[in-house]
Enzyme design. Structure first.
Site, PDB file in Angstrom:
ATOM      1  N   GLY A 149       0.895  -1.196   0.112  1.00 16.34           N
ATOM      2  CA  GLY A 149       0.009   0.018   0.015  1.00 16.34           C
ATOM      3  C   GLY A 149       0.960   1.248  -0.025  1.00 16.34           C
ATOM      4  CB  ILE A 151       3.446   1.747   4.442  1.00  9.19           C
ATOM      5  CG1 ILE A 151       2.772   2.887   5.579  1.00  9.19           C
ATOM      6  CG2 ILE A 151       4.778   1.329   5.305  1.00  9.19           C
ATOM      7  CD1 ILE A 151       1.943   1.916   6.703  1.00  9.19           C
ATOM      8  NE  ARG A 231      -3.772  -2.305  13.590  1.00  8.11           N
ATOM      9  CZ  ARG A 231      -3.015  -1.017  13.274  1.00  8.11           C
ATOM     10  NH1 ARG A 231      -1.832  -0.838  13.136  1.00  8.11           N
ATOM     11  NH2 ARG A 231      -3.662  -0.044  13.153  1.00  8.11           N
ATOM     12  CD  GLU A 260       0.491  -2.993  20.027  1.00  8.96           C
ATOM     13  OE1 GLU A 260       0.022  -1.928  20.152  1.00  8.96           O
ATOM     14  OE2 GLU A 260       0.989  -3.467  19.015  1.00  8.96           O
ATOM     15  CG  HIS A 279       1.525   0.329  17.750  1.00  4.71           C
ATOM     16  ND1 HIS A 279       0.428  -0.505  17.826  1.00  4.71           N
ATOM     17  CD2 HIS A 279       1.348   0.917  16.653  1.00  4.71           C
ATOM     18  CE1 HIS A 279      -0.444  -0.209  16.780  1.00  4.71           C
ATOM     19  NE2 HIS A 279       0.236   0.567  15.927  1.00  4.71           N
ATOM     20  CB  ALA A 281       6.526   2.108  12.998  1.00 10.07           C
TER      21      ALA A 281
END
Length: 320
Positions: A149, A151, A231, A260, A279, A281
């Site tokens: 996608g 990213i 994820r 998490e 988490h 990034a």
């Protein structure tokens, strides 16, 4: 007659507030992170930007005026998708705002693992001068991007600066710039044995849950590194830990986890071939600016014209 209402559960700059107000001058616009600011407006809100779990109780009632939700995150798996779909509420995501910061994190993790920066940081803490058997380099290696996608496309572009061979995986199999070979989702096991780096950027759906398990780690090279910024639930964590402990793969850079925050008891914390980030990034100084200017405002212009917002429109069937 009551005014139409927009609720944004984020702190909005004065400039952005004015830009939004120019598009909907006759609306009530409620903004702010503190729930006390907006909790009494939820039932009347026609548009909500930045969903909160506590909203579901009111937003899914028959008398709710909600027609469109703009998520403040790229992932939407935490939203009540089935209920929103039944009520025909339009949902748009923040997909795309993370492409720069997350691609930077991906390469930070890849480079750190390759050049043993994490090992040297540990050595520095103990004043230890040691070579640590550094030998690898990243140039000319093969990277497999699992989910091409926004990213994934930016990651492929950067990979070319390192002269890397880029293999991509996407649902449609449609070719993409900077990707040398593109495969469809069902061909994951075909590409894993070829990759020196496996980068997971997938959303969580019924199809991607535990996509990586014992078979996939068995297929990967023992010298390969796994990077997950998608994820946590896409990867079976217990089997990942086993693969790392048994050196079936060389190491992992992980920003997301099945639960998490990551439990303090998790073996991932102490494995020397693992780098953990909490988490973060996608964190960037430009986050809100990009969501508002690149996604929400253009979508809002469409909405007031009677059109369905077109940027990052979520397909409830696909789950993203």
């Amino acid at each position: 007659m009551k005014k139409r209402k927009l609720v944004i559960t984020q702190t909005v700059s004065q400039a952005h507030y004015q830009s939004i107000q120019e598009i909907i001058p006759d609306w009530d616009i409620i903004t702010g992170k503190d729930s006390s600011i907006w909790e009494n407006h939820i039932l009347d809100a026609e548009i909500i930007a930045s969903w909160r779990k506590s909203m579901a109780q009111q937003c899914l009632l028959e008398e709710s005026k909600l027609r469109w939700v703009q998520s403040w995150s790229a992932g939407v798996n935490s939203l009540p998708l089935e209920e929103l779909a039944v009520r025909a509420i339009v949902l748009t995501s923040a997909n795309g705002v993370h492409s720069y910061p997350i691609s930077e994190t991906i390469f930070a993790l890849m480079l750190a693992l390759t050049r043993k920066i994490h090992t040297y940081v540990r050595n520095q803490m103990t004043h230890t001068w040691h070579h640590s058997n550094l030998s690898l380099e990243m140039h000319k290696k093969t990277i497999g991007i699992i989910g091409v996608g926004a990213i994934g496309k930016e990651t492929a572009k950067i990979a070319k600066a390192f002269g890397m061979r880029v293999i991509g995986l996407r649902h449609s199999g449609k070719p993409e710039d900077y990707v040398d070979e593109m495969y469809k989702s069902e061909q994951l096991n075909t590409i894993l044995p070829q990759c020196d780096y496996v980068v997971v950027t997938l959303p969580l759906t019924k199809e991607t849950y535990h996509l990586f398990g014992p078979q996939q780690f068995h297929l990967m090279k023992p010298s390969a590194f796994l990077i997950n910024i998608g994820r946590g639930e896409v990867i079976s964590e217990k089997h990942l830990i086993q693969a790392l402990q048994e050196q079936k793969i060389a190491g992992a850079g992980l920003d997301v986890f099945e639960t998490e925050p990551l439990s303090k008891a998790s073996p991932l914390w102490t494995l020397e071939n693992v780098i953990i980030t909490p988490h973060t990034a996608g964190s960037t100084e430009h986050y809100d600016k990009r969501v508002i200017e690149d996604i929400f405002i253009p979508n809002l212009r469409d909405y007031v014209k009677g059109a369905i917002p077109r940027i990052n429109l979520v397909d409830y069937v696909k789950g993203y």
